[in-house]
Enzyme design. Structure first.
Site, PDB file in Angstrom:
ATOM      1  N   GLU A  41       0.842  -1.209   0.000  1.00 62.27           N
ATOM      2  CA  GLU A  41       0.000   0.000   0.000  1.00 62.27           C
ATOM      3  C   GLU A  41       0.871   1.252   0.000  1.00 62.27           C
ATOM      4  O   GLU A  41       0.502   2.278  -0.565  1.00 62.27           O
ATOM      5  CB  GLU A  41      -0.961  -0.006   1.186  1.00 62.27           C
ATOM      6  N   GLU A  65      -0.621  -0.746  -9.732  1.00 62.48           N
ATOM      7  CA  GLU A  65      -0.176  -1.994  -9.101  1.00 62.48           C
ATOM      8  C   GLU A  65       1.309  -2.238  -9.356  1.00 62.48           C
ATOM      9  O   GLU A  65       1.975  -2.913  -8.576  1.00 62.48           O
ATOM     10  CB  GLU A  65      -1.011  -3.175  -9.583  1.00 62.48           C
TER      11      GLU A  65
END
EC number: 3.4.17.19
Lengths: 509, 509
Positions: free
Chosen positions: B273, B302
């Protein structure tokens, strides 16, 4: 007849739709404010404030739209009102009043004000942290200027400050407040003098020490549960200045502040905010999607926080029941303290610097000082730059204490950074409302003292729900207190209560 | 000329105003979602969802208004575009594309969908907690039906599922994905087989045990700081499913989940994250008040989370530097573990049930399963009720493991409850983008491995900021990867990287 019925129905539906939307935006804005006060990252504040300004101004636009004006005009006719149920009728009346007020503010002015106060609260936090009043003054000046403009636009009542007072307590005037504070002064100042001279000063030494924060938190949660605060409809967080915020009856959040060297600050702060929260959690569901789903006035709201904090939380019975739980959380620190000793210690009367930590008696002097200063700001054009001097002088005069710095003086409260001038008197009104309510409660629930001493707090909560909470803004403050006590607000109940309590604690004749 | 200039200027100003408002509302909605996932009281969810629906539909109305359409039509003319700076030009193009998409969805349908997905996420949390797939099915069915309607309205590309894929990665098709996954399978499955047969299996015993949550939290914070995550522009909280959300570059929040029996789950979750967050925190300020202030695609997003998590966080050098810090936080638990042993243990290849805890190699199989199931749902009308059976069968086939319950199976991921069908492939795309980027980074920063081993992570962060982060949505994903590597996305870099890494760890000849 059926024609009339239908012509009233379509506007009502649209009216409720707009009101519902306003309420939804207010709920979201409430969440954003909660976030800003409980840990929103500093570097995001500026853009967040702009976003808050945007959504507030959209909300403001809704609440001042010509369409809403037309709907109000249609629904506020006697024939239409007669068709409406109690909730809709009151909603129309209240909305009409708000509409009149809001329409007088140019939308651009409103937007600027929202952005300003949103930024000012962060500026205040920083200023307080750094004891930097000068850094806060520019914000304060602007906020006061805005409020002066608003007063002009709304129309000056007897004095400019009266216009602000009316916002928090409908119909409240400086004349009335001067009288109420006068009565309090007449009975409470002599009481304070007798207390100061008493030979029976409570021993407070056991309240000194270091109190584990996690244990403080655990006790705060325990007491909230006992009060009937629903943790599935709320949460407890930390902030510099404790507050409660009712986003909806299913989401009423509390914050508190844990001081490592002070056991009672977080404790009574939590009970105080818990009282506000009980109010907001127990408003009847029928009001949930309307703007009536909130406390009816700040005075009534503060009556609930102050009643739970002081009349329950600082009562002897309460500590007969809960002191053992407290002892368990602080092993070795309070072992030899009796409930009676603890009760006397937490009720010590001691002129002090910080309002939210003041005792029940001198608390009203803290409020009087703020009330007088606010009157000076708006009725006598006191220069905001002079606030620290005036503040410190008044504290020396009224309480005999002088703040060592502005952080513990004029910067201690959040209210002015949000533009809440005229709010402070609500606390003393709350004390008076609360005493008047408890006087009746003791007769309606003759067992009340014993219930508290046995930890059965729910009968009181239920009685208050029935009398106060569930009605939200459906009843006016004056209706609430008259339904309960058969009388308008009086100062004597508070004076009687305080005299009785402190005569016992200080062994006055 | 000056006439043209002015005629383009007024519409641009108004266009930027509307875009700015949309961005502000999106920021506020992002905060509400963050709150719903990090501890909003259960009983407030229903009304909150309604409020979210209201504000989303207002945002949607803004982004589909005829006025915006007119402005786009004016600004999207060659003559007008030529007058615009790079940011405005791209903003007009991107907005035009979004406008076309959004105009095809009836506002009422959009509002219902927002309320539904907002409620569904809570329902998913409850269902996962209680292992109750049946309780979640009604939500899932409705969400899938809505998506089928959206696909029809947007227009079916080669297949219905292609229409969804394009949302997350512009231009991505099932044909392309079938090819990329095919190549991965061709090289990675044999690699996994060789690994399974290796005699040099890492010792992971020291990763078992109980790991203090506060110490886990402290280490998560330490690593985030080392990565360059700015805690003044973000915060770290807990949630059932870890996520990062960029509300503005000054407020990018991360959540993680601490498991008492698993040291690595929160650790690598946080780094993952954190990678997303570095992206959002470092978008150039010029984009802040526009809808370009976000990642350019989910695949590129991502790539950053996966790159930091795996290519940095699971590298040998990283642990040569940070293992001593970790040991200090868990005294007695890792004392005799070397960096080399730790590195091998956290890179153990082990077919498993939970995607977010999977190793770098088999992770792509978890994604393939989801990709195949989503294709079945939208292209072959798989009944959502049959999902657990299909899920478990595919896990048995591809990974040789069978979930003992749905909580650890089909209910493990949040994505579908929010309607994010077509998102999952982004993770494997991210792995491929990331490997292709790192291949270049190692040549541009020839010292990179040593820098990581010495805890100097900033040169890499700065390089990625320059190449990826600062551009936000100003560049397309394909432009990003071609600017960096001179080539379009290829699967070979990921395969090369994984082969080299695991050959070393498992001592494959």
């Amino acid at each position: 007849m059926s024609n009339q019925n239908e012509s009233a129905k379509a506007p009502l539906e649209r009216f409720r739709e707009i009101i519902g939307r306003i309420k939804q935006y207010e709920e979201i804005l409430g969440l954003v404010y909660w976030d800003m006060r409980t840990g929103a990252p500093r570097k995001g504040i500026e853009l967040r404030s702009e976003a808050v300004g945007a959504l507030s101004s959209e909300t403001f636009k809704l609440s001042t739209s010509p369409e809403l004006g037309d709907l109000i005009a249609q629904l506020n006719e006697p024939a239409s009102l007669a068709e409406l149920g109690e909730i809709d009728r009151r909603l129309v009346e209240e909305t009409a009043k708000e509409y009149e007020r809001n329409r007088k503010i140019p939308p651009e002015l409103h937007r600027e004000y929202v952005v300003l106060t949103s930024q000012a609260e962060s500026a205040w936090e920083t200023a307080k942290e750094n004891d930097d009043f000068a850094g806060f003054v520019p914000y304060l000046e602007k906020i006061i200027d805005f409020n002066r403009k608003f007063i002009e636009l709304w129309g000056v009542k007897t004095t400019p400050y009266d216009t602000l007072l009316d916002m928090y307590e409908p119909g409240l005037t400086t004349v009335e407040l001067d009288r109420l504070f006068g009565e309090l002064r007449a009975r409470l100042v002599p009481l304070a003098e007798r207390i100061a001279k008493s030979e029976h000063q409570p021993d407070t030494s056991f309240l000194e020490g270091t109190f584990d924060k996690e244990a403080q938190k655990a006790f705060s949660k325990l007491i909230l549960k006992e009060m009937g605060y629903d943790f599935e409809a709320g949460r407890l967080d930390e902030s510099v200045h404790p507050f409660a915020t009712g986003l909806s009856p299913g989401d009423v959040r509390i914050t508190t502040r844990y001081l490592p060297n002070d056991l009672t600050s977080a404790l009574f702060g939590t009970i105080h905010e818990g009282g506000h929260a009980l109010y907001e959690q127990n408003i009847m569901p029928e009001l949930a999607e309307t703007t009536l789903c909130t406390g009816t006035s700040m005075g009534i709201h503060e009556s609930q926080s102050r009643l739970w904090e002081n009349m329950i939380g600082r009562s002897l019975g309460f500590w007969q029941r809960y002191l053992p739980d407290l002892k368990k959380l602080f092993p070795g620190q309070l072992d030899h303290v009796s409930a009676e000793q603890f009760y006397r210690a937490i009720n010590v009367v001691q002129p002090s610097l910080i309002r939210i930590e003041a005792d029940e008696l001198t608390y009203n002097l803290h409020i009087m000082i703020r009330y007088e200063i606010e009157k000076m700001l708006f009725n006598e054009n006191l220069n905001p730059r002079d606030l620290p001097v005036v503040w410190n002088r008044k504290y020396a005069e009224a309480l005999g204490v002088t703040p060592p710095n502005d952080a513990q003086g004029v910067l201690q409260d959040v209210h002015w950074s949000g533009g809440a001038f005229g709010y402070f008197p609500s606390y003393s009104l709350g004390n008076m409302y609360g005493a008047q309510m408890i006087d009746v409660a003791k007769r309606k629930l003759p067992d009340l003292d014993r219930q508290v001493a046995e930890g059965r707090l729910q009968p009181l909560k239920e009685w208050l729900t029935e009398q106060v909470y569930r009605h939200g803004k459906l009843l006016q403050p004056s209706q609430i207190i008259e339904r309960i006590s058969g009388k308008p607000l009086q100062s004597s109940y508070l004076c009687d209560y305080l005299e009785e309590k402190y005569k016992d604690i200080y062994r006055l004749d």
